[in-house]
Write a protein that holds these residues in place. Structure first.
Motif, PDB file in Angstrom:
ATOM      1  N   TYR A 180      11.803 -19.199   6.788  1.00  0.00           N
ATOM      2  CA  TYR A 180      12.623 -18.341   5.931  1.00  0.00           C
ATOM      3  C   TYR A 180      12.455 -16.886   6.377  1.00  0.00           C
ATOM      4  O   TYR A 180      11.901 -16.060   5.654  1.00  0.00           O
ATOM      5  N   PRO A 181      12.950 -16.558   7.563  1.00  0.00           N
ATOM      6  CA  PRO A 181      12.664 -15.247   8.156  1.00  0.00           C
ATOM      7  C   PRO A 181      13.253 -14.062   7.406  1.00  0.00           C
ATOM      8  O   PRO A 181      12.735 -12.956   7.510  1.00  0.00           O
ATOM      9  N   LYS A 182      14.311 -14.264   6.640  1.00  0.00           N
ATOM     10  CA  LYS A 182      14.968 -13.143   5.956  1.00  0.00           C
ATOM     11  C   LYS A 182      14.531 -13.002   4.500  1.00  0.00           C
ATOM     12  O   LYS A 182      14.977 -12.093   3.802  1.00  0.00           O
ATOM     13  N   ALA A 183      13.675 -13.889   4.037  1.00  0.00           N
ATOM     14  CA  ALA A 183      13.322 -13.917   2.618  1.00  0.00           C
ATOM     15  C   ALA A 183      12.212 -12.926   2.277  1.00  0.00           C
ATOM     16  O   ALA A 183      11.248 -12.760   3.025  1.00  0.00           O
ATOM     17  N   LYS A 184      12.374 -12.302   1.131  1.00  0.00           N
ATOM     18  CA  LYS A 184      11.301 -11.503   0.539  1.00  0.00           C
ATOM     19  C   LYS A 184      10.391 -12.493  -0.187  1.00  0.00           C
ATOM     20  O   LYS A 184      10.869 -13.340  -0.942  1.00  0.00           O
ATOM     21  N   VAL A 185       9.090 -12.395   0.046  1.00  0.00           N
ATOM     22  CA  VAL A 185       8.127 -13.360  -0.484  1.00  0.00           C
ATOM     23  C   VAL A 185       7.335 -12.723  -1.627  1.00  0.00           C
ATOM     24  O   VAL A 185       6.864 -11.594  -1.511  1.00  0.00           O
ATOM     25  N   TYR A 186       7.207 -13.483  -2.724  1.00  0.00           N
ATOM     26  CA  TYR A 186       6.441 -13.043  -3.887  1.00  0.00           C
ATOM     27  C   TYR A 186       5.279 -13.998  -4.130  1.00  0.00           C
ATOM     28  O   TYR A 186       5.445 -15.218  -4.052  1.00  0.00           O
ATOM     29  N   VAL A 187       4.122 -13.443  -4.465  1.00  0.00           N
ATOM     30  CA  VAL A 187       2.952 -14.229  -4.846  1.00  0.00           C
ATOM     31  C   VAL A 187       2.175 -13.407  -5.873  1.00  0.00           C
ATOM     32  O   VAL A 187       2.199 -12.167  -5.837  1.00  0.00           O
ATOM     33  N   HIS A 188       1.519 -14.081  -6.797  1.00  0.00           N
ATOM     34  CA  HIS A 188       0.732 -13.363  -7.804  1.00  0.00           C
ATOM     35  C   HIS A 188      -0.592 -12.927  -7.204  1.00  0.00           C
ATOM     36  O   HIS A 188      -1.114 -13.578  -6.302  1.00  0.00           O
ATOM     37  N   LYS A 189      -1.135 -11.837  -7.711  1.00  0.00           N
ATOM     38  CA  LYS A 189      -2.404 -11.319  -7.188  1.00  0.00           C
ATOM     39  C   LYS A 189      -3.544 -12.311  -7.444  1.00  0.00           C
ATOM     40  O   LYS A 189      -3.471 -13.144  -8.360  1.00  0.00           O
ATOM     41  N   GLY A 190      -4.566 -12.187  -6.642  1.00  0.00           N
ATOM     42  CA  GLY A 190      -5.776 -12.983  -6.838  1.00  0.00           C
ATOM     43  C   GLY A 190      -5.996 -14.060  -5.806  1.00  0.00           C
ATOM     44  O   GLY A 190      -7.017 -14.720  -5.799  1.00  0.00           O
ATOM     45  N   GLY A 191      -5.046 -14.247  -4.903  1.00  0.00           N
ATOM     46  CA  GLY A 191      -5.178 -15.300  -3.902  1.00  0.00           C
ATOM     47  C   GLY A 191      -6.227 -14.972  -2.860  1.00  0.00           C
ATOM     48  O   GLY A 191      -6.433 -13.816  -2.509  1.00  0.00           O
ATOM     49  N   LYS A 192      -6.892 -16.002  -2.377  1.00  0.00           N
ATOM     50  CA  LYS A 192      -7.894 -15.817  -1.327  1.00  0.00           C
ATOM     51  C   LYS A 192      -7.243 -15.726   0.042  1.00  0.00           C
ATOM     52  O   LYS A 192      -7.777 -15.133   0.946  1.00  0.00           O
ATOM     53  N   SER A 193      -6.072 -16.344   0.192  1.00  0.00           N
ATOM     54  CA  SER A 193      -5.348 -16.301   1.462  1.00  0.00           C
ATOM     55  C   SER A 193      -4.306 -15.195   1.406  1.00  0.00           C
ATOM     56  O   SER A 193      -3.529 -15.116   0.461  1.00  0.00           O
ATOM     57  N   GLU A 194      -4.297 -14.357   2.399  1.00  0.00           N
ATOM     58  CA  GLU A 194      -3.296 -13.298   2.485  1.00  0.00           C
ATOM     59  C   GLU A 194      -2.003 -13.872   3.053  1.00  0.00           C
ATOM     60  O   GLU A 194      -2.026 -14.668   3.984  1.00  0.00           O
ATOM     61  N   ILE A 195      -0.897 -13.477   2.497  1.00  0.00           N
ATOM     62  CA  ILE A 195       0.412 -13.826   3.018  1.00  0.00           C
ATOM     63  C   ILE A 195       1.002 -12.532   3.554  1.00  0.00           C
ATOM     64  O   ILE A 195       1.343 -11.631   2.785  1.00  0.00           O
ATOM     65  N   SER A 196       1.093 -12.435   4.852  1.00  0.00           N
ATOM     66  CA  SER A 196       1.548 -11.213   5.500  1.00  0.00           C
ATOM     67  C   SER A 196       2.928 -10.802   4.988  1.00  0.00           C
ATOM     68  O   SER A 196       3.861 -11.596   4.977  1.00  0.00           O
ATOM     69  N   GLY A 197       3.031  -9.552   4.552  1.00  0.00           N
ATOM     70  CA  GLY A 197       4.303  -8.997   4.108  1.00  0.00           C
ATOM     71  C   GLY A 197       4.736  -9.388   2.711  1.00  0.00           C
ATOM     72  O   GLY A 197       5.800  -8.970   2.262  1.00  0.00           O
ATOM     73  N   ALA A 198       3.950 -10.200   2.011  1.00  0.00           N
ATOM     74  CA  ALA A 198       4.340 -10.646   0.671  1.00  0.00           C
ATOM     75  C   ALA A 198       4.222  -9.520  -0.344  1.00  0.00           C
ATOM     76  O   ALA A 198       3.353  -8.654  -0.240  1.00  0.00           O
ATOM     77  N   THR A 199       5.110  -9.540  -1.332  1.00  0.00           N
ATOM     78  CA  THR A 199       5.000  -8.644  -2.480  1.00  0.00           C
ATOM     79  C   THR A 199       4.045  -9.288  -3.457  1.00  0.00           C
ATOM     80  O   THR A 199       4.252 -10.428  -3.877  1.00  0.00           O
TER      81      THR A 199
END
Length: 190
Positions: free
Chosen positions: A83-102
């Motif tokens: 999903y190269p064009k998608a803006k990615v959302y994740v809630h704070k607190g994750g141990k794994s970083e998702i590069s570029g995620a909001t």
């Protein structure tokens, strides 16, 4: 009107001793106000099913503008690069970083009218669910409700960081939802 399509139905496999041997998440497409939103992208193993669903719906992965990750475990994020064009959302607190995620810090965050991320911790600290107002009230629950039995039996996910919070999250989902799309199974009516 908001439309939902389950792109693939995830599943869990356990061995004879109950140990988890395979996990693949459910992935759901939400079409709302000209937006194409995918909740959880599942694993490469599930990609053929997801691709077939997109073809049948008439949408391509490049048309997806938003990805919401209920959490950052590998069985929910394995197809993110598709999903190269998608803006990615994740809630704070994750141990794994998702590069570029909001990273969302609020308890509730509106993605667009009728679609909101709701923090539902317990399985893990960053766990969130997506609450949707469509023809019914839907919840893409991720692993806050990994299987139908978790909600029906009021049972915390087998893998959890806080059992009490997990049960509170299940109750929050139960109070809102008419239909739950669990993290690893088919949708069911509450």
């Amino acid at each position: 009107m908001i439309q939902l399509d389950v792109l693939c139905i995830g599943f869990l496999e356990r061995d004879f001793e109950g140990e988890l041997t395979a996990a693949h998440s459910t992935s759901t497409l939400i079409r709302a106000e000209g937006r194409n939103i995918v909740v959880d992208v599942s694993t490469p193993y599930m990609w053929p099913a997801v691709k077939t669903s997109f073809r049948q719906i008439g949408i391509f992965p490049e048309d997806v503008d938003t990805v919401i990750l209920t959490h950052t475990h590998s069985d929910h994020v394995g197809n993110l690069k598709r999903y190269p064009k998608a803006k990615v959302y994740v809630h704070k607190g994750g141990k794994s970083e998702i590069s570029g995620a909001t990273v969302v810090e609020d308890d509730e965050f509106q993605i667009c009218p009728g679609v909101r991320m709701v923090h539902t911790p317990g399985h893990c600290t960053e766990e969130s669910s997506v609450f949707i107002e469509a023809d019914r009230r839907y919840v893409c629950a991720g692993d806050a409700v990994p299987l139908e039995g978790n909600l029906k039996e009021n049972k915390a996910p087998a893998l959890n960081t806080d059992r009490r919070l997990a049960l509170e999250s299940i109750e929050r989902i139960r109070r809102y939802a008419d239909v739950v799309i669990p993290g690893h199974g088919a949708p069911f009516i509450v």
